[in-house]
Design an enzyme around this catalytic site. Sequence first.
Site, PDB file in Angstrom:
ATOM      1  CG  ASP A  21      -1.633   1.392   1.560  1.00 45.58           C
ATOM      2  OD1 ASP A  21      -1.802   1.999   0.493  1.00 45.58           O
ATOM      3  OD2 ASP A  21      -1.953   1.302   2.800  1.00 45.58           O
ATOM      4  CG  ASP A  98      -5.457 -12.869 -13.443  1.00 46.95           C
ATOM      5  OD1 ASP A  98      -6.188 -13.246 -14.378  1.00 46.95           O
ATOM      6  OD2 ASP A  98      -5.239 -13.114 -12.396  1.00 46.95           O
ATOM      7  CG  ASP A 203     -10.515 -15.794 -13.850  1.00 46.54           C
ATOM      8  OD1 ASP A 203      -9.705 -16.121 -12.758  1.00 46.54           O
ATOM      9  OD2 ASP A 203     -11.423 -15.977 -13.829  1.00 46.54           O
ATOM     10  CD  GLU A 251      -8.583 -20.023 -12.745  1.00 44.75           C
ATOM     11  OE1 GLU A 251      -8.745 -20.057 -11.537  1.00 44.75           O
ATOM     12  OE2 GLU A 251      -9.515 -19.294 -13.553  1.00 44.75           O
ATOM     13  CG  HIS A 324      -5.617 -15.154  -6.840  1.00 38.52           C
ATOM     14  ND1 HIS A 324      -4.801 -15.965  -8.016  1.00 38.52           N
ATOM     15  CD2 HIS A 324      -6.954 -15.072  -7.147  1.00 38.52           C
ATOM     16  CE1 HIS A 324      -5.932 -15.930  -9.049  1.00 38.52           C
ATOM     17  NE2 HIS A 324      -7.182 -15.754  -8.496  1.00 38.52           N
ATOM     18  CG  ASP A 325      -8.582 -18.111  -6.792  1.00 43.70           C
ATOM     19  OD1 ASP A 325      -9.141 -17.385  -6.038  1.00 43.70           O
ATOM     20  OD2 ASP A 325      -8.831 -18.415  -7.789  1.00 43.70           O
TER      21      ASP A 325
END
Length: 578
Positions: A21, A98, A203, A251, A324-325
């Site tokens: 951040d 992505d 994706d 994916e 991330h999944d």
Amino acid sequence: MRSDWWKRSVVYQVYPRSFCDSNGDGIGDINGITLKLDYIKELGVDVIWVSPVYKSPMYDNGYDISDYKAINPEFGTMDDFDNLLKCAHEHELKIVMDLVVNHSSNEHPWFMESRSSRKNSKRDFYIWRDGIKNGNGLQPPNDWKAWFGGSAWTYDETTGQFYLGCFSPHQPDLNWENPKLRAEIYDMMRWWLDKGIDGFRLDAISFISKPQDFPDGNIKQLIPNGPRIHEFLKEMRRDVLSKYDVMTVGETGGVTVAEAVQYANAGGSELDMVFHFEQQELDGGETFKWNNRKIILTELKEVLSRWQNQLYEKAWNSLYWCNHDQPRIVSRLGEDSKGRTLREKSAKMLAACLHFMQGTPFIYQGEELAMTNAPFNGIADYRDLESINAYNTIVLEEKRISKDDMLAFMRLKSRDNSRTPMQWNNKHGAGFSHIPKHGSGGESSSQSELSSHETSSLREPWIMVNPNYHEINAEDQLLRMDSVFRFYRNLIQLRKTMDIITHGSYELLLPDDPDLFVYTRKYNEEELLVICNFSGKERTFPLPERFYGAEVLITNQDIVPKKELVLNAFGTSVYWRK
């Protein structure tokens, strides 16, 4: 002229919201990635895969795109992205975007037009069907259930039809049967490629072709690898991707080895490689993940070895433990509860096991630090749409699982485990948030440089910081030569210098051993022997005679030269002979 540079590359996935951040608002952003390019370069990777930063209402953390050519303001601006791309290329790092084209957000202008009238020119950009009238009133066109819970069909009162959203009502599926829709997608892809990006991670790409009779059944079995999927991808390759020297990875949920040979064939007619989920299925991770099942090593060896052997010289593998999944791999397959020594040993062992296989390795942010699952306390701690919907459905509505059991399963399997903020140092908030220095060209002060007053002005991160950041953080690992970070760096350098890792054949040894994962790689006169102990107990492995006196390329323990190797808990050693 296209090349296969990605075969020798290592990819680092950045989930921007949780990476760094740069402006103290509690949300990671594009400038935060730019701030950390030196760190990524130090690791030795070649490519950064950036999870979605497009404009989005963020119902699914950016995988619901409302404008494919705009940046979500919470991540920054298009100028910020252009600067990231420029700086990454100056660091000799490539950027892969992505891209989600199975569905869009229900706030995308295409969908807003599509739902406005049955006669609108964008109507067939999405999948609309009439409902079925019975004694219970108007019902959806079929019994499909969405990935994140509830019906896959949503009734729209404006036009009196249902639209398909295989993931959620906020993510209506695009209608790839419509050539005008496909042309729009291809134009958008060219727009990004002309900017200079180096490829796409696509994706849910195996879901874009739906069976047009829309039969009743399990959507997770009916949707993947649909009737026109290879036709669509060949068209995408011919009309767009073949014009650029870029990398593509799809994916592909539900893909088999035989189908992967089509998707990622050596002739390059579709994609360069795919992500499969067979290894994730071994503990129910993609079908019904809410359990406490453990992956059985013999089954894992069978899956990974089958993909190594059956794709060899036919297609290209992707290699990954987490993303991330998925939950953190050191929590899923290693040891995360018995102190730093075993945690780091198991993390190194897992890295060695994967990185000596053939394929392109993908490292998820924090994996190189042995970051772990997070100790979420209650449902209020979660942010993931899938996890929250599952809790509401399974616990509150269906009452299939108790609250305590479900929360325990979520601590093991929730996607939020991989989405806690990157742990940069041991200061407050793990050094995740920064405050811009005025007049200093966009640079930022990290939390380690801030006064207590400045620290108090930072907003809390969008999701909880794992409290173990005091012990697990990048600053500490960069200072230690025996760290997991350094081990990953060494693995990456070996891949760049040894042709056998890229080109060698693969053979599994001891397929039925419950603890040891052992395999060889052969190329010309060279041979590698990779030995990994997945257990928390000591194991002995008798070295094949041809490896007596062979060089130990890398190890996570002390080695005594003998005819047999004594592996400590989670020990690994890799031998090389020629």
